[in-house]
Scaffold this motif. Structure first.
Motif, mmCIF file in Angstrom:
data_model
loop_
_atom_site.group_PDB
_atom_site.id
_atom_site.type_symbol
_atom_site.label_atom_id
_atom_site.label_comp_id
_atom_site.label_asym_id
_atom_site.label_seq_id
_atom_site.Cartn_x
_atom_site.Cartn_y
_atom_site.Cartn_z
ATOM 1 N N SER A 115 -1.679 9.811 -2.677
ATOM 2 C CA SER A 115 -2.536 10.642 -1.833
ATOM 3 C C SER A 115 -1.806 11.847 -1.258
ATOM 4 O O SER A 115 -2.377 12.938 -1.159
ATOM 5 N N TYR A 116 -0.538 11.674 -0.863
ATOM 6 C CA TYR A 116 0.175 12.734 -0.148
ATOM 7 C C TYR A 116 1.394 13.270 -0.895
ATOM 8 O O TYR A 116 2.022 14.218 -0.435
ATOM 9 N N GLY A 117 1.751 12.666 -2.006
ATOM 10 C CA GLY A 117 2.884 13.156 -2.777
ATOM 11 C C GLY A 117 4.148 12.356 -2.518
ATOM 12 O O GLY A 117 4.293 11.675 -1.491
ATOM 13 N N ARG A 175 0.805 -1.219 0.000
ATOM 14 C CA ARG A 175 0.000 0.000 0.000
ATOM 15 C C ARG A 175 0.836 1.267 0.000
ATOM 16 O O ARG A 175 0.337 2.357 0.296
ATOM 17 N N PHE A 176 2.119 1.159 -0.371
ATOM 18 C CA PHE A 176 2.959 2.368 -0.364
ATOM 19 C C PHE A 176 2.575 3.321 -1.493
ATOM 20 O O PHE A 176 2.640 4.539 -1.339
ATOM 21 N N LYS A 177 2.184 2.776 -2.641
ATOM 22 C CA LYS A 177 1.830 3.641 -3.763
ATOM 23 C C LYS A 177 0.656 4.546 -3.422
ATOM 24 O O LYS A 177 0.560 5.670 -3.917
ATOM 25 N N ARG A 178 -0.220 4.076 -2.563
ATOM 26 C CA ARG A 178 -1.340 4.919 -2.160
ATOM 27 C C ARG A 178 -0.856 6.145 -1.397
ATOM 28 O O ARG A 178 -1.453 7.218 -1.480
ATOM 29 N N LEU A 234 4.508 8.729 11.733
ATOM 30 C CA LEU A 234 4.006 10.100 11.735
ATOM 31 C C LEU A 234 4.824 10.906 10.729
ATOM 32 O O LEU A 234 6.006 11.169 10.945
ATOM 33 N N VAL A 235 4.195 11.282 9.619
ATOM 34 C CA VAL A 235 4.871 12.012 8.539
ATOM 35 C C VAL A 235 4.084 13.281 8.254
ATOM 36 O O VAL A 235 2.913 13.216 7.855
ATOM 37 N N ASP A 269 8.864 9.745 0.421
ATOM 38 C CA ASP A 269 10.297 9.638 0.729
ATOM 39 C C ASP A 269 10.554 9.708 2.229
ATOM 40 O O ASP A 269 11.410 8.983 2.767
ATOM 41 N N LEU A 270 9.833 10.593 2.925
ATOM 42 C CA LEU A 270 9.989 10.672 4.380
ATOM 43 C C LEU A 270 9.566 9.367 5.051
ATOM 44 O O LEU A 270 10.204 8.909 6.004
ATOM 45 N N LEU A 271 8.497 8.768 4.539
ATOM 46 C CA LEU A 271 8.051 7.484 5.089
ATOM 47 C C LEU A 271 9.099 6.402 4.851
ATOM 48 O O LEU A 271 9.403 5.604 5.752
ATOM 49 N N LEU A 272 9.687 6.380 3.663
ATOM 50 C CA LEU A 272 10.742 5.410 3.380
ATOM 51 C C LEU A 272 11.931 5.594 4.316
ATOM 52 O O LEU A 272 12.532 4.622 4.785
#
Length: 727
Positions: A308-310, A301-304, A387-388, A315-318
């Protein structure tokens, strides 16, 4: 002019002085004349010596350039070679340096103003050195030139040539300082300076010798040599200049290494580093294969998140997930004993790109317990919310595991099999680990990849089409609408239903383009029926990926405007699971579309987890009762009670109801008796192409009462209702 008059005044004072002074001057002049004769001879010899030194220096530089060129030409890193040549030329040791790669007709020049793509003419000495496969030296009026062939790493073939040139030693430039220097030395000797020269000569020459030694170390590849920068004289200035140049070269090399082997988003090693690390550790010291596990990790579900958020948020989540991975690995290393099998230098996590990671770790001679335990901790770490930018985001991970050398003899085979196992984990629902098994096979993975490629081609051509399945008024027999269903006219496999490609479209993000295509085709056909005097409301399915796309609302309105299909005749269908999964997102997306006149329906109603509280706030107009409740409706039981409950709920909430999967007259009679107004199913018609649907509709008109429907039942196809496809 003023200095010239001052010198005349000085000479006048000398002539007016005593004999001792003039005699001293005479002796000094005589000695000077004799020295000049000797200096003349020495100048010629020094000129020859300088010429020989220049040739020797150029040979040394040419040998250095030749050694530098071997890895660059082999790996095609021409830009790195160009930087090296510019650095050598900037040092002032030579005038120009060139490297020629005859295989690719590439000429690399030390001149920064010349691009290696300018196709500059190749010097004859370069081609001569390649042809002769031996050094070529020339001295002419233009300067001193040395051309050397560049041999392959094994020294068997010539892969190119280098050419180093320097200006010809200028006789005037050499003689003038020699005369001046020797005259001064002679004067000092005459003044009894010989003892001082002998005493301090060695100390004067020592820094120069030190710099020469350092230069040889650098040419040998030792970049960490220390320069005598503490001196305050010219030697210190030169040493500091050399030190600064070497620091810049080291910094450039570190940056190049970072760009080549590290991922810029997470700071983890990249794919190339991972491959080299695997190759470095895959054998024991005795040459036997080291048993290792390779995990291929793909986020679910990373593509979502990106959609959704850009990508910045993605990248911050990664980065957060990568730091969690590193924390787990560092914690394991801290607890290891010196003789532990799983040691830090071997265990490596890398990012391959996108949301894909890979992990290499050693294994004991039997069993997978360490790898399985680590995989479970990695999965747990990914599951924890991140939390991003003030948003709490949650993703999962699918991990595939393959073992070297059990599942492959090289890194490519191991990664491929770990990737296949990862797809098996995704097929199992994600957020789990799967170990590669030969029963998984490579055929499904290849078939899936081929189907994805074909789908991209289909979306770029006219292979995607739309079929229509009618909706019928239970009481009157009127055709009240139709549902648009995607079909793929595959050039080799024939007509494919959505079940064959929707999942791939969802995973790859192609669902956005597929949804656009189906909605546009349906609206164009609806407009054509309006123009033909046969208007018909249409329903089109929508996926969660489309709702999460920020531009979805604008895109729907653009399609309606471009096709001329009225918004009031369009109904968008969402499955109950999608509608309830993110009710707030659904509400925000549908508000603007509902204001434009578009209707919304909950598809497969009764199979999800709707609550009355949700239903009161969600902007829907229609319930579509799932076919699983229609099946067996003619028999008294729970299905009939559920249908009656749904109909009662719909009436209280002012919803319309459509029953899906109606296949028998008995089911139709029960629906009519319970108050259901609209039905859809094979009893009336299967999904049909637009032309066939128009013919069917003409044959179906005028509307007939339910008692006349048996004639239609005889013509219906076999049982089995198709799950409406997301368009």
């Amino acid at each position: 002019m003023r200095s010239w008059f001052a010198s005349l005044n000085s000479w006048a004072r000398v002539r007016a002085s005593g004999l001792r002074t003039r005699f001293t001057l005479f002796v000094v002049s005589l000695c000077a004349a004799m020295i000049m004769v000797m200096v003349g001879v020495a100048s010629y010899l020094d000129y020859r010596d300088e010429e020989a030194k220049a040739l020797a220096n150029i040979r040394a530089v040419a040998n250095t350039v030749s050694r530098l060129a071997i890895p660059q030409l082999t790996n095609h890193h021409y830009l790195i070679m160009a930087q090296e040549l510019e650095s050598i030329a900037a040092s002032g040791m030579v005038q120009t340096a060139k490297v020629y790669d005859p295989k690719r007709s590439i000429l690399i020049d030390s001149d920064p103003a010349t691009s290696l793509f300018d196709r500059s003419p190749v010097a004859p000495l370069l081609t001569e050195a390649v042809t002769a496969a031996q050094p070529i030296e020339r001295i002419d009026s233009a300067g001193v030139h040395v051309a050397l062939p560049v041999w392959s790493r094994d020294g068997r073939i010539v892969i190119g040539a280098v050419l180093v040139s320097a200006r010809h030693p200028d006789l005037a430039a050499i003689v003038a300082p020699i005369w001046e220097r020797n005259a001064i030395v002679a004067a000092l000797l005459l003044a009894l300076a010989v003892p001082l020269v002998l005493k301090f000569g060695s100390s004067f020459l020592e820094p120069i010798q030190e710099l020469t030694r350092i230069a040889h170390q650098i040419s040998g590849g030792d970049m960490d040599v220390r320069f005598p920068t503490e001196r305050v004289d010219e030697i210190g200035v030169l040493a500091r200049a050399y030190g600064g140049m070497m620091q810049q070269i080291r910094s450039s090399m570190e940056q190049i290494n970072k760009l080549a082997f590290l991922d810029g988003v997470t700071g983890l090693p990249n794919r190339e580093f991972f491959r080299q690390h695997f190759a470095r550790w895959q054998k024991h010291a005795d040459g036997s294969p080291r048993r290792m596990a390779v995990m291929f990790i793909d986020l679910d579900r990373f593509k979502r998140v990106n959609d959704s958020y850009g990508h910045d948020c993605g990248d911050l989540l990664l980065g957060q997930i990568a730091r969690r991975f590193e924390t787990i690995l560092l914690g394991d290393r801290a607890g290891e004993s010196p003789g532990a099998m799983v040691h830090g230098p071997l265990r490596r996590m890398a990012r391959f790109g996108g949301d894909e990671f890979a992990l290499l770790m050693p294994l004991p001679d039997s069993g997978l317990e360490p790898a399985v335990s680590l995989a479970e901790r990695l999965l747990a770490a990914v599951e924890e919310p991140c939390l991003v930018n003030g948003q709490e985001l949650t993703v999962g991970a699918s991990i595939g595991l393959a073992v070297y050398p059990d599942d492959g003899t090289d890194v490519s085979a191991i990664l491929k099999h770990a990737d296949i196992a990862m797809y098996a984990a995704k097929a199992a629902g994600g957020n789990t680990l799967r170990v590669y098994s030969h029963s998984d096979g490579e055929v499904p993975a290849r078939e899936r990849l081929r189907l994805e490629t074909d789908l991209r081609v289909a979306l770029a051509s006219d292979q995607i089409t739309v079929f229509f399945q009618p909706k019928v008024d239970v009481d009157t027999g009127h055709v009240t609408g139709a549902e648009a269903l995607a079909r793929w006219n595959h050039p080799r496999r024939g007509l494919l239903t959505p079940g064959a490609f929707i999942e791939i479209a969802e995973e790859t993000g192609l669902i956005l383009r597929l949804g656009d295509r189906v909605l546009e085709l349906a609206c164009r056909q609806g407009r054509a029926w309006i123009d033909a005097g046969q208007p018909l409301p249409l329903a089109v399915n929508v996926s969660m990926r489309q709702l999460e796309w920020a531009g979805y609302t604008d895109r729907v309105l653009e399609i309606l405007e471009a096709t001329g299909f009225p918004p009031s005749m369009l109904e968008l269908e969402l499955t109950e699971t999608v509608a309830m999964a993110n009710s707030e997102q659904v509400r925000l997306v549908t508000e603007r579309l509902r204001r434009a006149g578009i209707r919304f329906a909950i598809d497969d109603f009764g199979t999800g987890y709707s609550s009355l509280g949700h239903l009161q706030h969600l902007p829907f107009d229609t319930f579509k009762i799932d076919r699983s409740f229609i099946s067996g409706l003619e028999v008294e039981g729970s299905n009939r009670l559920i249908v009656e409950t749904i109909l009662s709920m719909a009436r209280s909430l002012n919803y319309e109801v459509v029953a899906e999967g109606v296949e028998t007259l008995e089911q139709l009679e029960v629906l009519r008796a319970t108050g259901c107004k609209t039905a859809q199913g094979y009893l009336f018609g299967m999904p049909m192409a637009a032309t066939m649907f128009a013919s069917w509709r003409r044959a179906f008109q005028p509307a007939v009462p339910p008692s006349a429907l048996p004639s239609l039942a005889a013509a219906r196809p076999g049982s089995g209702q198709e799950r409406p496809a997301v368009a």
